[in-house]
Write a protein that holds these residues in place. Sequence first.
Motif, PDB file in Angstrom:
ATOM      1  N   ILE A  48      43.920  48.525  38.584  1.00  0.00           N
ATOM      2  CA  ILE A  48      43.150  47.535  39.343  1.00  0.00           C
ATOM      3  C   ILE A  48      41.782  47.241  38.712  1.00  0.00           C
ATOM      4  O   ILE A  48      41.376  46.078  38.615  1.00  0.00           O
ATOM      5  CB  ILE A  48      42.971  48.010  40.811  1.00  0.00           C
ATOM      6  N   ASP A  49      41.082  48.278  38.257  1.00  0.00           N
ATOM      7  CA  ASP A  49      39.746  48.073  37.675  1.00  0.00           C
ATOM      8  C   ASP A  49      39.805  47.147  36.461  1.00  0.00           C
ATOM      9  O   ASP A  49      38.958  46.273  36.286  1.00  0.00           O
ATOM     10  CB  ASP A  49      39.125  49.414  37.243  1.00  0.00           C
ATOM     11  N   GLU A  71      48.192  44.680  46.057  1.00  0.00           N
ATOM     12  CA  GLU A  71      46.756  44.630  45.753  1.00  0.00           C
ATOM     13  C   GLU A  71      46.487  43.701  44.557  1.00  0.00           C
ATOM     14  O   GLU A  71      45.533  42.913  44.573  1.00  0.00           O
ATOM     15  CB  GLU A  71      46.229  46.045  45.479  1.00  0.00           C
ATOM     16  N   ILE A  72      47.329  43.797  43.538  1.00  0.00           N
ATOM     17  CA  ILE A  72      47.150  42.921  42.366  1.00  0.00           C
ATOM     18  C   ILE A  72      47.279  41.455  42.782  1.00  0.00           C
ATOM     19  O   ILE A  72      46.481  40.602  42.374  1.00  0.00           O
ATOM     20  CB  ILE A  72      48.182  43.263  41.254  1.00  0.00           C
ATOM     21  N   ILE A 126      44.256  39.859  44.185  1.00  0.00           N
ATOM     22  CA  ILE A 126      43.148  39.630  43.244  1.00  0.00           C
ATOM     23  C   ILE A 126      43.428  38.422  42.351  1.00  0.00           C
ATOM     24  O   ILE A 126      42.548  37.613  42.076  1.00  0.00           O
ATOM     25  CB  ILE A 126      42.942  40.883  42.343  1.00  0.00           C
ATOM     26  N   LYS A 136      40.490  43.561  37.591  1.00  0.00           N
ATOM     27  CA  LYS A 136      39.300  42.946  38.205  1.00  0.00           C
ATOM     28  C   LYS A 136      38.279  42.541  37.148  1.00  0.00           C
ATOM     29  O   LYS A 136      37.726  41.441  37.203  1.00  0.00           O
ATOM     30  CB  LYS A 136      38.645  43.930  39.177  1.00  0.00           C
ATOM     31  N   GLU A 137      38.030  43.423  36.187  1.00  0.00           N
ATOM     32  CA  GLU A 137      37.010  43.130  35.168  1.00  0.00           C
ATOM     33  C   GLU A 137      37.365  41.856  34.399  1.00  0.00           C
ATOM     34  O   GLU A 137      36.534  40.962  34.221  1.00  0.00           O
ATOM     35  CB  GLU A 137      36.873  44.311  34.195  1.00  0.00           C
ATOM     36  N   ASN A 180      39.584  39.545  35.280  1.00  0.00           N
ATOM     37  CA  ASN A 180      39.745  38.412  36.192  1.00  0.00           C
ATOM     38  C   ASN A 180      38.393  37.767  36.514  1.00  0.00           C
ATOM     39  O   ASN A 180      38.274  36.543  36.573  1.00  0.00           O
ATOM     40  CB  ASN A 180      40.444  38.869  37.470  1.00  0.00           C
ATOM     41  N   ASP A 181      37.361  38.599  36.673  1.00  0.00           N
ATOM     42  CA  ASP A 181      36.024  38.080  36.966  1.00  0.00           C
ATOM     43  C   ASP A 181      35.504  37.207  35.823  1.00  0.00           C
ATOM     44  O   ASP A 181      34.657  36.349  36.024  1.00  0.00           O
ATOM     45  CB  ASP A 181      35.034  39.233  37.217  1.00  0.00           C
TER      46      ASP A 181
END
Length: 217
Positions: free
Chosen positions: A10-11, A45-46, A49, A14-15, A17-18
């Motif tokens: 997930i981390d 969860e994915i 995001i 997220k990094e 994707n941002d």
Amino acid sequence: MKFFVDTAEIDQIKELNDLGMVDGVTTNPSLILKSGRDILEVTKEICSIVSGPVSAEVVALKADDMIAEGRKLAAIAPNIAVKVPLTWDGLKACKVLTGEGMMVNVTLCFSANQALLAAKAGATFISPFIGRLDDINIDGLDLIADIRTIYDNYGFETQILAASIRSANHMSECAKIGADVATAPAAVIKAMANHVLTDKGLEGFMKDWAKTGQKII
Ligand code: G3P
């Protein structure tokens, strides 16, 4: 070329994707194992995001069982792409699941003939594995080029999703060939930013800047 990130971490998702670097995500049983998470939970969860396709792989070997698993995975979120292996049963499952309106990613593709069959079965994505071909001294990028030629010859809409990408060089070569998508580990996507001359140039600028004695802020 779209970028998918090949991970269930997930981390990392997220990094990237941002930064707008993630057009989708691919997972497989090995990546789920590595994450240490429950497949249904982590996939959900994915999907919360990332708005693009998120591939979740079936683990059954018979078509009927793959179809049942595919339906369950697809129910997680509207952006699930059900991943099935390139076997005869996988092709049967692909035909049924795409017929029900699901996105299907046919994975473990190692030949142009396999890619041709996946397109005929209506696959949304075909995943040729570059790195694993390179591992046995067959040029994986040649396969991407061959599939591009074949799909363009006949106007197949199946998207070429280059997978098993091991280096930043694979990414640029796939883009040159015209792969629709490349899925890579986060580290490979980040490595695309690296160049020795960038580092050298920056070092020189920093040295000269220090000599000016100036500050911007
Ligand atoms: O996308 C497929 C990928 O997860 C396989 O990569 O490096 O295990 O061949 P690799």
